[in-house]
Design a protein around this motif. Structure first.
Motif, PDB file in Angstrom:
ATOM      1  N   GLY A   1     -28.270 -27.096  56.070  1.00 36.04           N
ATOM      2  CA  GLY A   1     -28.136 -26.817  57.596  1.00 36.04           C
ATOM      3  C   GLY A   1     -27.019 -27.316  57.829  1.00 36.04           C
ATOM      4  O   GLY A   1     -26.556 -27.178  59.194  1.00 36.04           O
ATOM      5  N   ALA A   2     -25.945 -27.330  56.895  1.00 35.53           N
ATOM      6  CA  ALA A   2     -24.428 -28.450  57.339  1.00 35.53           C
ATOM      7  C   ALA A   2     -23.841 -27.617  58.669  1.00 35.53           C
ATOM      8  O   ALA A   2     -22.288 -28.251  59.397  1.00 35.53           O
ATOM      9  CB  ALA A   2     -24.158 -29.328  56.411  1.00 35.53           C
TER      10      ALA A   2
ATOM     11  N   PHE B   1     -25.399 -26.253  64.503  1.00 34.97           N
ATOM     12  CA  PHE B   1     -24.703 -27.428  65.574  1.00 34.97           C
ATOM     13  C   PHE B   1     -25.424 -28.865  65.679  1.00 34.97           C
ATOM     14  O   PHE B   1     -24.535 -29.258  65.510  1.00 34.97           O
ATOM     15  CB  PHE B   1     -25.440 -26.976  67.002  1.00 34.97           C
TER      16      PHE B   1
ATOM     17  N   ARG C   1     -25.224 -22.003  52.833  1.00 36.80           N
ATOM     18  CA  ARG C   1     -26.034 -21.417  51.880  1.00 36.80           C
ATOM     19  C   ARG C   1     -24.881 -20.771  51.404  1.00 36.80           C
ATOM     20  O   ARG C   1     -24.067 -19.927  51.232  1.00 36.80           O
ATOM     21  CB  ARG C   1     -26.651 -20.531  52.607  1.00 36.80           C
TER      22      ARG C   1
ATOM     23  N   CYS D   1     -31.301 -29.361  58.290  1.00 36.09           N
ATOM     24  CA  CYS D   1     -31.110 -28.678  59.974  1.00 36.09           C
ATOM     25  C   CYS D   1     -31.242 -27.681  59.775  1.00 36.09           C
ATOM     26  O   CYS D   1     -30.359 -26.717  60.888  1.00 36.09           O
ATOM     27  CB  CYS D   1     -30.216 -29.234  60.354  1.00 36.09           C
ATOM     28  N   ILE D   2     -32.672 -26.507  59.093  1.00 31.86           N
ATOM     29  CA  ILE D   2     -32.396 -25.518  59.229  1.00 31.86           C
ATOM     30  C   ILE D   2     -33.001 -24.565  60.353  1.00 31.86           C
ATOM     31  O   ILE D   2     -33.958 -25.393  60.520  1.00 31.86           O
ATOM     32  CB  ILE D   2     -32.592 -25.128  57.403  1.00 31.86           C
TER      33      ILE D   2
ATOM     34  N   ARG E   1     -30.619 -14.055  66.278  1.00 34.25           N
ATOM     35  CA  ARG E   1     -30.067 -14.436  64.589  1.00 34.25           C
ATOM     36  C   ARG E   1     -30.518 -12.999  64.063  1.00 34.25           C
ATOM     37  O   ARG E   1     -29.862 -12.335  63.578  1.00 34.25           O
ATOM     38  CB  ARG E   1     -29.856 -15.260  64.160  1.00 34.25           C
TER      39      ARG E   1
ATOM     40  N   GLN F   1     -32.225  -9.174  60.245  1.00 36.88           N
ATOM     41  CA  GLN F   1     -33.435 -10.000  59.721  1.00 36.88           C
ATOM     42  C   GLN F   1     -34.873  -9.684  60.055  1.00 36.88           C
ATOM     43  O   GLN F   1     -34.702  -8.917  61.481  1.00 36.88           O
ATOM     44  CB  GLN F   1     -33.511 -11.361  59.741  1.00 36.88           C
TER      45      GLN F   1
ATOM     46  N   LEU G   1     -38.223 -22.776  53.878  1.00 35.37           N
ATOM     47  CA  LEU G   1     -36.542 -23.252  53.317  1.00 35.37           C
ATOM     48  C   LEU G   1     -36.557 -24.845  53.544  1.00 35.37           C
ATOM     49  O   LEU G   1     -36.763 -25.810  52.310  1.00 35.37           O
ATOM     50  CB  LEU G   1     -35.409 -22.954  54.132  1.00 35.37           C
TER      51      LEU G   1
ATOM     52  N   SER H   1     -37.596 -30.861  62.792  1.00 35.00           N
ATOM     53  CA  SER H   1     -38.227 -29.295  63.899  1.00 35.00           C
ATOM     54  C   SER H   1     -38.087 -29.978  65.356  1.00 35.00           C
ATOM     55  O   SER H   1     -37.463 -29.542  65.467  1.00 35.00           O
ATOM     56  CB  SER H   1     -39.920 -30.536  63.783  1.00 35.00           C
TER      57      SER H   1
ATOM     58  N   TYR I   1     -42.480 -18.963  66.328  1.00 34.94           N
ATOM     59  CA  TYR I   1     -41.708 -19.971  66.308  1.00 34.94           C
ATOM     60  C   TYR I   1     -42.428 -21.699  66.063  1.00 34.94           C
ATOM     61  O   TYR I   1     -41.989 -22.227  65.229  1.00 34.94           O
ATOM     62  CB  TYR I   1     -40.338 -19.799  67.357  1.00 34.94           C
TER      63      TYR I   1
ATOM     64  N   GLU J   1     -30.062 -20.920  76.364  1.00 32.84           N
ATOM     65  CA  GLU J   1     -30.556 -22.650  76.459  1.00 32.84           C
ATOM     66  C   GLU J   1     -29.295 -23.073  77.155  1.00 32.84           C
ATOM     67  O   GLU J   1     -30.934 -23.856  77.975  1.00 32.84           O
ATOM     68  CB  GLU J   1     -30.343 -21.965  74.366  1.00 32.84           C
TER      69      GLU J   1
HETATM   70  N1  NAP Z   1     -31.414 -25.433  69.353  1.00 33.37           N
HETATM   71  C1  NAP Z   1     -32.306 -26.368  70.244  1.00 33.37           C
HETATM   72  O1  NAP Z   1     -32.294 -26.664  71.520  1.00 33.37           O
HETATM   73  C2  NAP Z   1     -33.420 -27.007  69.833  1.00 33.37           C
HETATM   74  C3  NAP Z   1     -34.485 -28.306  70.403  1.00 33.37           C
HETATM   75  C4  NAP Z   1     -35.337 -28.456  68.979  1.00 33.37           C
HETATM   76  C5  NAP Z   1     -35.708 -28.363  67.572  1.00 33.37           C
HETATM   77  N2  NAP Z   1     -34.712 -27.403  67.248  1.00 33.37           N
HETATM   78  C6  NAP Z   1     -34.607 -27.083  65.705  1.00 33.37           C
HETATM   79  O2  NAP Z   1     -33.251 -26.957  65.555  1.00 33.37           O
HETATM   80  C7  NAP Z   1     -32.823 -27.121  64.448  1.00 33.37           C
HETATM   81  C8  NAP Z   1     -31.794 -27.616  64.265  1.00 33.37           C
HETATM   82  O3  NAP Z   1     -31.158 -26.182  65.574  1.00 33.37           O
HETATM   83  P1  NAP Z   1     -29.913 -25.926  66.312  1.00 33.37           P
HETATM   84  O4  NAP Z   1     -29.466 -25.786  66.653  1.00 33.37           O
HETATM   85  O5  NAP Z   1     -28.669 -26.782  64.913  1.00 33.37           O
HETATM   86  O6  NAP Z   1     -29.777 -24.884  65.170  1.00 33.37           O
HETATM   87  P2  NAP Z   1     -28.255 -23.691  64.456  1.00 33.37           P
HETATM   88  O7  NAP Z   1     -27.379 -23.851  65.167  1.00 33.37           O
HETATM   89  O8  NAP Z   1     -28.794 -21.675  64.399  1.00 33.37           O
HETATM   90  O9  NAP Z   1     -27.935 -24.053  62.886  1.00 33.37           O
HETATM   91  C9  NAP Z   1     -29.048 -23.426  61.647  1.00 33.37           C
HETATM   92  C10 NAP Z   1     -28.649 -23.842  60.531  1.00 33.37           C
HETATM   93  O10 NAP Z   1     -29.995 -23.178  59.641  1.00 33.37           O
HETATM   94  C11 NAP Z   1     -28.801 -22.100  58.802  1.00 33.37           C
HETATM   95  N3  NAP Z   1     -29.754 -20.974  58.662  1.00 33.37           N
HETATM   96  C12 NAP Z   1     -30.301 -20.255  59.038  1.00 33.37           C
HETATM   97  N4  NAP Z   1     -30.858 -19.306  58.949  1.00 33.37           N
HETATM   98  C13 NAP Z   1     -30.581 -19.445  56.899  1.00 33.37           C
HETATM   99  C14 NAP Z   1     -30.671 -18.734  56.005  1.00 33.37           C
HETATM  100  N5  NAP Z   1     -31.822 -17.549  55.920  1.00 33.37           N
HETATM  101  N6  NAP Z   1     -30.070 -19.320  54.572  1.00 33.37           N
HETATM  102  C15 NAP Z   1     -30.149 -20.976  54.855  1.00 33.37           C
HETATM  103  N7  NAP Z   1     -29.837 -21.245  56.218  1.00 33.37           N
HETATM  104  C16 NAP Z   1     -30.103 -20.562  57.393  1.00 33.37           C
HETATM  105  C17 NAP Z   1     -27.644 -21.815  59.073  1.00 33.37           C
HETATM  106  O11 NAP Z   1     -26.929 -21.688  58.418  1.00 33.37           O
HETATM  107  P3  NAP Z   1     -25.420 -20.631  58.581  1.00 33.37           P
HETATM  108  O12 NAP Z   1     -24.523 -21.155  59.622  1.00 33.37           O
HETATM  109  O13 NAP Z   1     -25.284 -20.145  57.472  1.00 33.37           O
HETATM  110  O14 NAP Z   1     -26.387 -19.294  59.296  1.00 33.37           O
HETATM  111  C18 NAP Z   1     -27.164 -23.276  59.759  1.00 33.37           C
HETATM  112  O15 NAP Z   1     -26.850 -24.123  59.478  1.00 33.37           O
HETATM  113  C19 NAP Z   1     -33.348 -25.059  64.534  1.00 33.37           C
HETATM  114  O16 NAP Z   1     -33.489 -25.109  63.699  1.00 33.37           O
HETATM  115  C20 NAP Z   1     -34.191 -25.941  65.645  1.00 33.37           C
HETATM  116  O17 NAP Z   1     -35.518 -25.373  65.377  1.00 33.37           O
HETATM  117  C21 NAP Z   1     -33.794 -26.651  67.826  1.00 33.37           C
END
Ligand code: NAP
Length: 231
Positions: A8-9, A12, A33, A78-79, A85, A91, A103, A124, A136, A173
């Motif tokens: 998940g590099a 964000f 990916r 960090c996926i 999305r 999807q 994953l 998480s 979720y 958000e």
């Molecule tokens: N955002 C929030 O406020 C928040 C709060 C609490 C917890 N979280 C949790 O923290 C995690 C990370 O948050 P974030 O905001 O950094 O997420 P993000 O920016 O949406 O990043 C998600 C990552 O997951 C990868 N991914 C998504 N679908 C995929 C698939 N089908 N196969 C492989 N890789 C996939 C994305 O890859 P691509 O770039 O290739 O799509 C990206 O690297 C989340 O999962 C979320 O549940 C988030």
């Protein structure tokens, strides 16, 4: 030697974790990916940080082999996906199961098989739990349970809302973060500091710093760490 692998590099938080690891001089591999449409952009981005990009497919044996071959000691997961999305990428609504659950489970099991991973940090979410409301958070809880059962030494982090400068606009958000912080600071002024500290937002960089700190701290093995300790 410490070597890190960030799944998940491109996300964000994942990007901030990679940057934090490099700032600490830790050898880092960014997993992108294999079907990414932006592979060359990511190669350029991570190349600038002296970080190698890895595109191992999401298969248990292949991932275990990669982790072993690269001598990875720390894995950061960090996926995740979002409803927006899912819609944008056409999807199915069951993508939480396929992405947020399947994953991390696969990667945790591969990390256990590899045998070299001393800590698996799973990102998480606050609210995940056996009686969580909504798909979720329910899938997040199942993913946590899969990480716990995998046999790899783990730390689970449950942040509240993550704010900061995203590439992708997420106005709801950002608004929720600001509104919650405003209300919580008011509550804090009236003495509800535990509530304020638990639910207030964090930023990508503060969270990344906390995740790396947790990964390197022996005391945090086997722990589930809540938002107030991820600020
Ligand atoms: N955002 C929030 O406020 C928040 C709060 C609490 C917890 N979280 C949790 O923290 C995690 C990370 O948050 P974030 O905001 O950094 O997420 P993000 O920016 O949406 O990043 C998600 C990552 O997951 C990868 N991914 C998504 N679908 C995929 C698939 N089908 N196969 C492989 N890789 C996939 C994305 O890859 P691509 O770039 O290739 O799509 C990206 O690297 C989340 O999962 C979320 O549940 C988030």
């Amino acid at each position: 030697m410490t070597a890190a692998f960030v799944a998940g590099a491109t996300g964000f938080t994942g990007k901030a974790v990679v940057a934090e690891l490099r700032q600490r001089g830790i050898q880092t591999v960014a997993h992108v990916r294999p079907d990414s449409r932006e592979l060359s952009r990511w190669q350029e981005h991570f190349g600038g940080l002296a970080v190698e990009v890895d595109t191992t497919p999401w298969q248990a044996d292949a991932l275990a082999d990669t982790l072993q071959r690269r001598g990875v000691t720390l894995v950061f997961c960090c996926i995740g996906t979002t409803r927006t999305r899912m819609k944008a990428q056409g999807q199915a609504q069951n993508s939480y199961e396929a992405v947020d659950y399947a994953l991390p489970k696969l990667l945790a099991e591969a990390s256990a098989t590899a045998g070299c991973v001393t800590r698996f940090v799973y990102l998480s979410s606050l609210g995940a739990g056996p009686r969580a409301q909504g798909a979720y958070l329910q899938w997040r809880w199942k993913a946590e349970e899969a990480v716990r059962a995998s046999g790899v030494p783990f730390t689970i982090a449950r942040p509240s809302i993550i704010t900061g400068q995203r590439d992708e606009a997420r106005p709801s958000e950002a608004f929720a973060g600001k509104a919650a912080d405003g209300f919580l600071s008011l509550l804090g002024a009236f003495g509800a500091t535990t509530l304020r500290d638990r639910y207030r937002s964090t930023t990508d960089t503060r969270l990344a710093n906390a995740l790396v700190r947790l990964a390197l701290d022996p005391v945090q093995a086997g722990q589930t760490v809540l938002s107030e300790h991820l600020q």
